[in-house]
Enzyme design. Structure first.
Site, mmCIF file in Angstrom:
data_model
loop_
_atom_site.group_PDB
_atom_site.id
_atom_site.type_symbol
_atom_site.label_atom_id
_atom_site.label_comp_id
_atom_site.label_asym_id
_atom_site.label_seq_id
_atom_site.Cartn_x
_atom_site.Cartn_y
_atom_site.Cartn_z
ATOM 1 N N ASP A 74 16.007 -35.828 69.094
ATOM 2 C CA ASP A 74 15.530 -35.350 70.388
ATOM 3 C C ASP A 74 15.597 -36.501 71.389
ATOM 4 O OD1 ASP A 74 14.220 -33.000 71.829
ATOM 5 O OD2 ASP A 74 12.847 -34.631 72.313
ATOM 6 N N HIS A 217 6.059 -33.835 76.344
ATOM 7 C CA HIS A 217 7.269 -34.018 75.552
ATOM 8 C C HIS A 217 7.376 -35.479 75.130
ATOM 9 C CE1 HIS A 217 9.577 -30.183 76.412
ATOM 10 N NE2 HIS A 217 8.492 -30.069 77.174
ATOM 11 N N ASP A 222 8.641 -34.722 69.085
ATOM 12 C CA ASP A 222 9.382 -33.456 69.112
ATOM 13 C C ASP A 222 10.386 -33.378 67.961
ATOM 14 O OD1 ASP A 222 7.918 -32.886 71.325
ATOM 15 O OD2 ASP A 222 9.583 -32.853 72.741
#
Length: 296
Positions: A74, A217, A222
């Site tokens: 990610d 985030h 993530d």
């Protein structure tokens, strides 16, 4: 003395191997419930730097098994368009071998050499001031490429993340990552759950994966969550735990309900001998073909 891995990855001399060092903590503070010893290294046949207990367990586990290493990846960025000046600011990777997290990760914050738009800051909380002291992508690219190797890359909405990574590689005149290496979990989720939202948070909720620590985030957090989602998304968790046959034996239906736990010893009957005799006498009055005779 037997060499063993400590929780921070440093080899120690211990007798016997300390099992507590085999439950690594993720960056988010959650147990990954996998050996801290590098299972990926074991999968590639390098048994020299792990403790004897892990070596024996891994050898037994991997015997006769085809080894599949994947990297769940990610990123966080300054925006949405790498061709219009947006840059990478964070990369997070989680290694899984044969659909099991190994505890090995790669994580770097990056200096994007530009300002941080407010809209992007609100997503990931990474300020320009914080990132100004971080390394450039050029300084970490070799470590990053060495970590991912030639493994398959598992990414949620893969075109977005790989677009930014390839843009950075192109700036350095490095070969880009081929789309043939990508597994897009967003496409997998849309096929499996059509007509509903398939954001990472939605999938965590659907598969009962705790994401309460995710207030913004973050690339590594993530990636860790996506690794758990991916295992559920492809139905690999049950096969890992050997539950498929057990569920069939215990009559689990298509709804996916978990099998009921079985008591070690049956409870004593609450029906007295007098009640049982009275029941038999009553069933006898119903005729020879009464279905209740099957339950006497």
């Amino acid at each position: 003395m037997t060499p063993a891995c400590s929780a921070d990855g440093v080899l120690q001399e211990t007798t016997p191997c300390d099992l507590s060092c085999h439950i690594p903590q993720s960056a988010s503070g959650r147990n990954l419930s996998r050996p801290a010893c590098d299972l990926g290294r074991l999968a590639r046949g390098n048994f020299a730097s792990v403790c004897g207990r892990c070596r024996r367990s891994a050898a037994a586990m991997l015997q006769g098994t085809e080894i599949m290493r994947e990297i769940v990846l990610d990123t966080e960025t300054t925006g949405l368009e790498p061709r219009q000046g947006d840059r990478l600011v964070e990369i997070g990777c989680v290694e899984i071998v044969n659909r099991m997290p190994t505890g090995q990760t790669f994580h770097r914050y990056l200096n994007p050499e530009r300002d941080m738009p407010q809209s992007a800051f609100e997503v990931h909380g990474l300020s320009g001031e914080f990132l100004a002291t971080k390394p450039l992508f050029a300084a970490v690219v070799d470590d990053f490429l060495a970590f991912i190797g030639d493994s398959q890359l598992v990414i949620h909405n893969a075109p977005f993340d790989i677009g930014f990574i390839n843009a950075e590689l192109e700036r350095l005149k490095r070969p880009v990552i081929s789309p043939d290496r990508l597994v897009d979990t967003l496409l997998l989720a849309r096929r499996k759950h059509p007509g509903v939202s398939n954001r990472l948070d939605d999938l965590c909720s659907r598969y009962a994966i705790d994401n309460s620590h995710r207030d913004k985030h973050g690339a590594l957090i993530d990636a860790e969550l996506l690794a758990e989602v991916y295992i559920d998304l492809i139905d690999a968790r049950q096969s890992q735990l050997g539950l498929v046959g057990e569920e069939r034996e215990q009559g689990v239906g298509a709804s996916g309900d978990a099998p009921r736990r079985q008591r070690i010893a049956a409870l004593a009957s609450r029906v007295s001998d007098e009640e049982r005799a009275a029941h038999r006498a009553f069933v006898a009055t119903l005729g020879d073909k009464a279905i209740w005779r099957e339950y006497l």
